[in-house]
Design a protein around this motif. Structure first.
Motif, short mmCIF file in Angstrom:
data_model
loop_
_atom_site.label_atom_id
_atom_site.label_comp_id
_atom_site.label_asym_id
_atom_site.label_seq_id
_atom_site.Cartn_x
_atom_site.Cartn_y
_atom_site.Cartn_z
N UNK A 88 -32.75 3.28 -28.08
CA UNK A 88 -31.65 2.78 -27.30
C UNK A 88 -30.95 3.88 -26.27
N UNK A 89 -31.47 4.95 -26.56
CA UNK A 89 -30.82 5.55 -25.20
C UNK A 89 -31.46 5.62 -23.73
N UNK A 90 -32.10 4.61 -23.55
CA UNK A 90 -32.40 3.97 -22.30
C UNK A 90 -32.51 2.71 -21.92
N UNK A 91 -31.51 2.45 -22.44
CA UNK A 91 -30.94 0.67 -22.74
C UNK A 91 -30.34 0.94 -21.49
N UNK A 92 -28.94 1.58 -21.46
CA UNK A 92 -28.11 1.77 -20.19
C UNK A 92 -29.03 1.55 -18.71
N UNK A 93 -29.83 2.59 -18.95
CA UNK A 93 -31.15 3.15 -17.69
C UNK A 93 -31.74 1.04 -17.34
N UNK A 94 -32.08 0.63 -18.68
CA UNK A 94 -32.90 -0.70 -18.85
C UNK A 94 -31.60 -1.67 -17.84
N UNK A 95 -30.35 -2.20 -18.02
CA UNK A 95 -29.20 -2.30 -17.86
C UNK A 95 -29.14 -2.01 -16.02
N UNK A 96 -29.29 -1.23 -15.48
CA UNK A 96 -28.85 -0.89 -14.37
C UNK A 96 -30.59 -1.26 -13.30
N UNK A 97 -31.61 -1.68 -13.72
CA UNK A 97 -32.37 -2.16 -13.28
C UNK A 97 -33.43 -1.67 -13.08
#
Length: 353
Positions: free
Chosen positions: A236-245
């Protein structure tokens, strides 16, 4: 000089587990640890790594695993290990940095600077943290920015406002990108296309991954990490990085390093301020060199088709935290197996004398 029944090198998870089982079997031994304080490699992890971030810490034999929360892993796990040593009266001696282990007339001699110990058997539990792997690329020495390996990682705030190239296709690289992409500009380069998994990591999947590592060790090949063959998952804590590409923009490895960035084979260039090498580790077994345990394939072959801990070339030597046991759960199980292996070797020595 006193000849011990066994010596364990390393007081991380595997070493402490082994010591617990050796003591339970009544085997006279010492644990030699290179660190100033308890905690194994955990005490050297970065401050931003919390217990929620780690893959999990299995309970040591007869103990309870630390809680999964937002406390610093480099404080929680060492405190847990220190209490385990104290409560179990485990015979840990530190700091002792072992230089080499030699065979002198059938006795194993452990050398550490001007000190030495003699023993009939040995358990190597030195893990990998002290042996970071840094690949060489043309132009590395010309780079004017920072080059850091996982062992040097100071936490995400150090990189704020810097353009960071993360190199490596393992779990550490994924975690670094997860922490850095939301606060600064990142690039990601790997040698191979990352293998992602979105299914649950079941016990069956874990067993299959361990079996792949066992197969290599059984053949005397250098081991791969268990984590390295399980595939990558986003937390879950890496989902923002995923959203940013951060993960979708992965690039193949560059061809060379230049003073202010890296250049690919197609001629394209990317300026970067920092190269963060998340390129893994190798087993810390150089001190065992005089025993000539390595096979022609470059690794140390273990018994029971790679599932055991006994060195095929010398049954007096056990390896824990090596290959398939390089995880906290695997290290615990290997500790018991190694203690039984020590007991078996001692019995064999008595029978043959």
């Amino acid at each position: 000089m006193e000849i011990l029944e066994s010596i364990v090198i390393g007081a991380g998870q595997a070493g402490l587990s082994t010591s617990f089982h050796l003591k339970r079997l009544g085997i006279d031994h010492l644990v030699l640890d290179a660190n100033e304080n308890p905690g194994g490699a955990w005490q050297h992890r970065w401050d931003a790594l919390t217990m929620n971030d780690v893959h999990g810490v299995a309970e040591l034999p007869g103990a309870v695993a630390p809680a999964r929360d937002d406390q610093r892993a480099n404080a929680v796990v060492p405190a847990s290990f220190a209490e385990y040593e104290r409560a179990g009266s485990l015979p840990v001696v530190r700091p002792v940095h072992v230089d080499r282990v030699a065979d002198e007339d059938g006795i194993l001699v452990v050398h550490a600077g001007e000190r030495e110990w003699r023993t009939r058997t040995l358990v190597n539990a030195t893990g990998t943290w002290s042996q970071p792997f840094l690949p060489h690329y043309p132009g590395m020495e010309t780079f004017l920015g920072e080059q850091l390996h996982t062992v040097d990682y100071p936490g995400p705030e150090h990189f704020r406002g810097k353009r960071v190239l993360v190199v490596g296709g393992g779990a550490s690289a994924v975690q670094f990108l997860g922490a850095l992409a939301p606060i600064t500009d990142t690039l990601w380069a790997t040698r191979r296309e990352p293998v992602w998994r979105d299914d649950d990591f079941t016990p069956e999947a874990g067993a299959a991954a361990v079996a792949l590592v066992e197969r290599r060790v059984a053949q005397g090949l250098p081991p791969q990490s268990v984590v390295g063959v399980t595939g990558l998952m986003l937390r879950p804590q890496e989902r923002e990085a995923e959203r940013l590409g951060a993960y979708s923009d992965r690039r193949p490895m560059f061809q060379r390093i230049e003073p202010d960035g890296v250049r690919w084979a197609d001629g394209s260039f990317e300026r970067v301020d920092v190269i963060l090498w998340a390129t893994g580790f190798r087993p810390a077994i150089g001190h065992l060199g005089p025993l000539h345990l390595r096979s022609e394939a470059g690794g140390i072959q273990l018994d029971r088709n790679g599932r055991g801990t006994t060195a095929v070339k010398d049954p007096r030597i056990q390896l824990v935290g090596y290959g398939p046991s390089a995880s906290t759960i695997g290290a615990n199980r290997a500790g018991r197996t190694a203690a039984v292996g020590v007991q078996r070797a001692l019995s064999s020595l008595v029978t043959s004398s």
